[in-house]
Scaffold this active site. Structure first.
Site, short mmCIF file in Angstrom:
data_model
loop_
_atom_site.label_atom_id
_atom_site.label_comp_id
_atom_site.label_asym_id
_atom_site.label_seq_id
_atom_site.Cartn_x
_atom_site.Cartn_y
_atom_site.Cartn_z
N GLY A 209 0.48 8.16 3.88
CA GLY A 209 1.38 7.08 2.37
C GLY A 209 0.76 5.63 2.53
N ASP B 201 -5.49 3.03 -0.62
CA ASP B 201 -5.67 1.88 -0.12
C ASP B 201 -6.59 1.19 0.39
OD1 ASP B 201 -3.12 3.53 -1.13
OD2 ASP B 201 -3.12 5.08 0.21
#
Length: 303
Positions: free
Chosen positions: A48, A252
């Protein structure tokens, strides 16, 4: 300087296809597409966007404050972040749904096919940002649609500067909504594909968009990235990784480095340089949170 990281917490189910997707798909038959890929390896990772960014930022010596939502199966994820010293006070938990789940399949050329079940992420808008949240800077990364809209407005109202990085969530928004995000944000980051979509939907060029924010960055994968500031473009070259093992979470890791540099008050191009370095470390390891940045952290502390 604490950094609020608005985005998803998810479990990544990562599969490796040893062939090439392109060899299995017949372009003339796309209207009746029916394919199956044999994936000999399968693993489950913590992932995530918010989790991946927080992981890398913590390793760099930053102070991540993830804001996300997990489901009834999220206790292990919360415990893991807390064991790493990550502040989870802004992570909510709901009991009637799963934590977001991503199924990622990567071929031998590092192309990816992914399916994403949002689960608890769809309720991320229940987390509310106020000026007392403890953050001095923030990022809006891919999350639930309502959460992205509301958190951007709440950050602007609280006077907290933030990065707008819609990632794979960009197609959820029309041109007017994207312009609203940009008007509220201090910085915008996209990859080259997203950058073209952003320009198409807003009707503005990258040069024009860069006049609306402090800085705009377009990542170009192995070609590095473009830094746009007030209409001026600077190319920041890529860093060659020791090996190309797994691209999952590379974006990320780059975002975390950007936040770290902005926290330090660095010029935007220097932030992007660190992003390219961190991305190169990540891509040489499997999984989005299975690498260490000890050498980079030590070099930053020594500088």
């Amino acid at each position: 300087m604490p950094a609020l990281i608005c985005g998803s917490l998810a479990f990544d189910n990562i599969m490796t296809f040893e062939g090439r997707f392109a060899d299995q798909i017949m372009p003339e038959q796309l209207h009746i597409l029916n394919v199956s890929f044999l994936v000999p390896s399968l693993r489950r990772d913590f992932g995530g966007c918010a989790g991946n960014i927080a992981y890398a930022l913590q390793q760099l010596g930053g102070q991540p404050l993830p804001m996300a939502m997990v489901g009834s199966d999220g206790a292990d994820y919360l415990a893991r972040m807390q064991a790493q010293g990550i502040d989870t006070r802004h992570v909510g938990q709901v009991q009637d749904t799963h934590t977001a789940q991503c199924m990622i399949m990567t071929d031998r050329d590092n192309n990816q096919i992914a399916a994403f079940h949002p689960g608890a992420m769809s309720l991320a808008h229940q987390n509310v940002i106020t000026a007392e949240c403890g953050a001095r800077i923030a990022i809006i990364s891919p999350d639930g649609r309502d959460a992205m809209l509301q958190h951007a407005a709440q950050l602007a109202q609280a006077g907290i500067p933030f990065v707008f990085d819609p990632g794979q969530g960009l197609p959820m928004f029309n041109g007017q909504e994207l312009l609203q995000f940009i008007d509220q944000a201090s910085w915008v980051t996209v990859n080259d594909y997203e950058g073209k979509m952003l320009c198409d939907r807003t009707g503005l060029s990258l040069e024009e968009l860069s006049h609306k924010v402090r800085g705009l960055v377009v990542t170009l994968g192995a070609e590095g990235c473009e830094v746009w500031e007030q209409g001026v473009r600077t190319l920041v070259p890529a860093v060659t990784p020791a090996a190309v093992v797994d691209p999952t979470g590379c974006g990320d890791a780059w975002r975390a480095a950007l936040l770290y540099g902005l926290e330090q008050g660095w010029p935007l191009a220097q932030c992007a340089e660190l992003g390219n370095q961190v991305g190169a470390v990540k891509v040489a390891h499997r999984g989005p949170q299975n690498y260490t940045l000890e050498q980079l952290r030590d070099s930053l502390l020594a500088a």
